[in-house]
Design a protein around this motif. Sequence first.
Motif, mmCIF file in Angstrom:
data_model
loop_
_atom_site.group_PDB
_atom_site.id
_atom_site.type_symbol
_atom_site.label_atom_id
_atom_site.label_comp_id
_atom_site.label_asym_id
_atom_site.label_seq_id
_atom_site.Cartn_x
_atom_site.Cartn_y
_atom_site.Cartn_z
ATOM 1 N N GLU A 53 0.815 -1.369 0.148
ATOM 2 C CA GLU A 53 -0.048 0.099 0.050
ATOM 3 C C GLU A 53 0.794 1.459 0.189
ATOM 4 O O GLU A 53 0.707 2.127 -0.848
ATOM 5 N N SER A 54 1.886 1.403 0.911
ATOM 6 C CA SER A 54 2.761 2.472 0.842
ATOM 7 C C SER A 54 3.680 2.503 -0.503
ATOM 8 O O SER A 54 3.679 3.759 -0.975
ATOM 9 N N ASP A 55 3.841 1.439 -0.949
ATOM 10 C CA ASP A 55 4.600 1.767 -2.206
ATOM 11 C C ASP A 55 3.521 2.193 -3.277
ATOM 12 O O ASP A 55 4.266 2.878 -4.030
ATOM 13 N N ILE A 56 2.466 1.614 -3.547
ATOM 14 C CA ILE A 56 1.474 2.326 -4.645
ATOM 15 C C ILE A 56 1.329 3.634 -4.151
ATOM 16 O O ILE A 56 1.083 4.463 -5.089
ATOM 17 N N HIS A 57 1.304 4.155 -2.963
ATOM 18 C CA HIS A 57 1.029 5.388 -2.565
ATOM 19 C C HIS A 57 2.134 6.371 -3.201
ATOM 20 O O HIS A 57 1.666 7.386 -3.799
ATOM 21 N N TYR A 58 3.255 6.017 -2.874
ATOM 22 C CA TYR A 58 4.301 6.854 -3.416
ATOM 23 C C TYR A 58 4.526 6.703 -5.077
ATOM 24 O O TYR A 58 4.847 7.368 -5.631
ATOM 25 N N LEU A 59 4.122 5.556 -5.692
ATOM 26 C CA LEU A 59 3.842 5.413 -7.160
ATOM 27 C C LEU A 59 2.953 6.360 -7.826
ATOM 28 O O LEU A 59 3.337 7.235 -8.617
ATOM 29 N N LYS A 60 1.732 6.540 -6.948
ATOM 30 C CA LYS A 60 0.891 7.586 -7.494
ATOM 31 C C LYS A 60 1.228 8.917 -7.411
ATOM 32 O O LYS A 60 0.976 9.819 -8.219
ATOM 33 N N LYS A 61 2.278 9.234 -6.275
ATOM 34 C CA LYS A 61 2.820 10.431 -5.970
ATOM 35 C C LYS A 61 3.716 10.941 -7.406
ATOM 36 O O LYS A 61 3.921 12.227 -7.948
ATOM 37 N N LYS A 62 4.460 9.983 -7.722
ATOM 38 C CA LYS A 62 5.274 10.296 -9.202
ATOM 39 C C LYS A 62 4.479 10.347 -10.247
ATOM 40 O O LYS A 62 5.028 11.302 -10.937
ATOM 41 N N VAL A 63 3.369 9.613 -10.455
ATOM 42 C CA VAL A 63 2.482 10.151 -11.457
ATOM 43 C C VAL A 63 1.892 11.402 -11.363
ATOM 44 O O VAL A 63 1.819 12.292 -12.376
ATOM 45 N N GLU A 64 1.497 11.822 -10.031
ATOM 46 C CA GLU A 64 0.902 13.107 -9.972
ATOM 47 C C GLU A 64 1.900 14.319 -9.943
ATOM 48 O O GLU A 64 1.547 15.427 -10.550
ATOM 49 N N ALA A 65 3.218 13.851 -9.783
ATOM 50 C CA ALA A 65 4.330 14.949 -10.374
ATOM 51 C C ALA A 65 4.614 15.128 -11.605
ATOM 52 O O ALA A 65 5.586 15.704 -12.016
ATOM 53 N N GLY A 66 4.212 14.229 -12.680
ATOM 54 C CA GLY A 66 4.374 14.127 -13.943
ATOM 55 C C GLY A 66 4.914 13.095 -14.810
ATOM 56 O O GLY A 66 5.026 13.393 -16.195
ATOM 57 N N ALA A 67 4.911 11.869 -13.967
ATOM 58 C CA ALA A 67 5.066 10.804 -14.818
ATOM 59 C C ALA A 67 3.890 10.324 -15.778
ATOM 60 O O ALA A 67 2.711 10.205 -15.512
ATOM 61 N N SER A 68 4.211 9.965 -17.154
ATOM 62 C CA SER A 68 3.276 9.542 -17.933
ATOM 63 C C SER A 68 2.734 7.931 -17.882
ATOM 64 O O SER A 68 1.831 7.721 -18.594
ATOM 65 N N TYR A 69 3.855 7.107 -17.790
ATOM 66 C CA TYR A 69 3.358 5.786 -17.752
ATOM 67 C C TYR A 69 4.336 5.088 -16.740
ATOM 68 O O TYR A 69 5.312 5.679 -16.214
ATOM 69 N N ILE A 70 4.123 3.789 -16.469
ATOM 70 C CA ILE A 70 4.857 2.997 -15.497
ATOM 71 C C ILE A 70 5.534 1.799 -16.216
ATOM 72 O O ILE A 70 4.936 1.144 -17.114
ATOM 73 N N VAL A 71 6.560 1.254 -16.090
ATOM 74 C CA VAL A 71 7.036 0.154 -16.683
ATOM 75 C C VAL A 71 7.580 -0.998 -15.312
ATOM 76 O O VAL A 71 8.262 -0.080 -14.234
ATOM 77 N N THR A 72 7.284 -2.011 -15.260
ATOM 78 C CA THR A 72 7.174 -2.886 -14.058
ATOM 79 C C THR A 72 8.531 -3.364 -13.899
ATOM 80 O O THR A 72 9.387 -3.669 -14.999
ATOM 81 N N ALA A 116 -6.281 2.687 -6.745
ATOM 82 C CA ALA A 116 -5.656 3.927 -6.186
ATOM 83 C C ALA A 116 -5.911 5.276 -6.732
ATOM 84 O O ALA A 116 -5.460 6.197 -6.384
ATOM 85 N N GLY A 117 -6.460 4.959 -8.000
ATOM 86 C CA GLY A 117 -6.459 6.140 -8.886
ATOM 87 C C GLY A 117 -5.400 6.345 -9.952
ATOM 88 O O GLY A 117 -5.219 7.552 -10.560
ATOM 89 N N ILE A 118 -4.354 5.472 -9.944
ATOM 90 C CA ILE A 118 -3.394 5.558 -11.073
ATOM 91 C C ILE A 118 -4.064 5.190 -12.357
ATOM 92 O O ILE A 118 -4.374 3.867 -12.378
ATOM 93 N N ALA A 119 -4.314 6.002 -13.225
ATOM 94 C CA ALA A 119 -4.721 5.643 -14.631
ATOM 95 C C ALA A 119 -3.592 5.662 -15.704
ATOM 96 O O ALA A 119 -4.253 5.105 -16.835
ATOM 97 N N VAL A 120 -2.555 5.823 -15.646
ATOM 98 C CA VAL A 120 -1.494 5.819 -16.927
ATOM 99 C C VAL A 120 -1.274 4.413 -17.042
ATOM 100 O O VAL A 120 -1.508 3.507 -16.400
ATOM 101 N N PRO A 121 -0.635 4.009 -18.443
ATOM 102 C CA PRO A 121 -0.493 2.897 -18.852
ATOM 103 C C PRO A 121 0.649 2.076 -17.985
ATOM 104 O O PRO A 121 1.483 2.815 -17.540
ATOM 105 N N ILE A 122 0.535 0.839 -17.711
ATOM 106 C CA ILE A 122 1.437 0.114 -16.768
ATOM 107 C C ILE A 122 2.175 -1.199 -17.554
ATOM 108 O O ILE A 122 1.340 -1.933 -17.959
ATOM 109 N N VAL A 123 3.215 -0.825 -18.176
ATOM 110 C CA VAL A 123 3.810 -1.743 -18.924
ATOM 111 C C VAL A 123 4.441 -3.018 -18.155
ATOM 112 O O VAL A 123 5.356 -2.714 -17.393
ATOM 113 N N PRO A 124 4.245 -4.339 -18.563
ATOM 114 C CA PRO A 124 4.910 -5.307 -17.839
ATOM 115 C C PRO A 124 6.216 -5.220 -18.439
ATOM 116 O O PRO A 124 6.444 -5.419 -19.655
#
Length: 317
Positions: free
Chosen positions: A190-209, A228-236
């Motif tokens: 939960e903490s990990d995803i919380h801070y991941l969302k912060k990175k998206v809110e700061a300007g990240a456009s996508y996530i790669v795992t 959690a409200g993270i809507a950007v693409p998540i690339v495996p």
Amino acid sequence: MKVIDILNNSKSTLFSFELLPPLKGHNIETIFATIDKLLPYNPAYINITYHREEVVYMPNENGIQVPVKVRRRPGTIGLAAAIQQRYAIDVVPHIICGGFDAHETEDALIDLDFLGIHNILAVRGDADKITGRFEPRAGGHRYAIDLVKQVTDLNRGVYLEKLMEKPKPTNFCIGVAGYPEKHPESPNCESDIHYLKKKVEAGASYIVTQMFFDNKLYFNFVDKCRKAGIAVPIVPGLKPISIKEHLSILPRVFDVQIPQALVLELEKCKTNNQAAQLGMEWAIEQSRELKSSGVKAIHFYTMGKADNIAQIAKAVF
């Protein structure tokens, strides 16, 4: 083109991969040879890792072993420019916190902007191999979100020093890393995803795992991110096992789990060739399931090896 546009415009699952810059003293031809083997599968973009200095022990003039800081794999920016120029494929150089201060980071970003490279992956970088802790350089960033904020500032024309009235804004697309099994240093998912969302809110456009070997981990991770409200693409991101020793190396170095079914089959392998074949077969099945689920892209960690990735791509894309 920006990676986010490539992902959003894709009508089928795309293929991408990551390269390591060659070791100091090696030449770029080894990188070109790797790319040439993967070109038939139409890579949408190519990531290039960035590396901080390491402490190694070398003899001084008296023959005494002393610690020396060296960068084993320099050249990320030059390599990115050479690849994009030679192949007309978008490149995604990594920008890291470790080993660089904010001014050095800004200079690297300016160089990339001059070269027409407008995609980056912002990551913190590895902890110290000896202490197991991450310590930023004086004046540098401790967390990847700080990198994201610096790049976002540049995209608005905000530089570290105000040297002119209307500085040119950059135009970077920012990717960040996500961890289906959580970051090794996070207290919980939960903490990990919380801070991941912060990175998206700061300007990240996508996530790669980070790599994973059980697709359920990826699907659960995506589900938690969406809730959690993270809507950007998540690339495996996938890394095929290629040697028997990966049974112990990958969990230790990357803090990932290997499913028991795969462990049992790997333990039957008598040679690394057999382990590599099994690793490819496992990654092919993973990729096919991910592709059928409609992921926008599948990203492969080559670790400098192309033959196994080519066989997987041939079977899937």
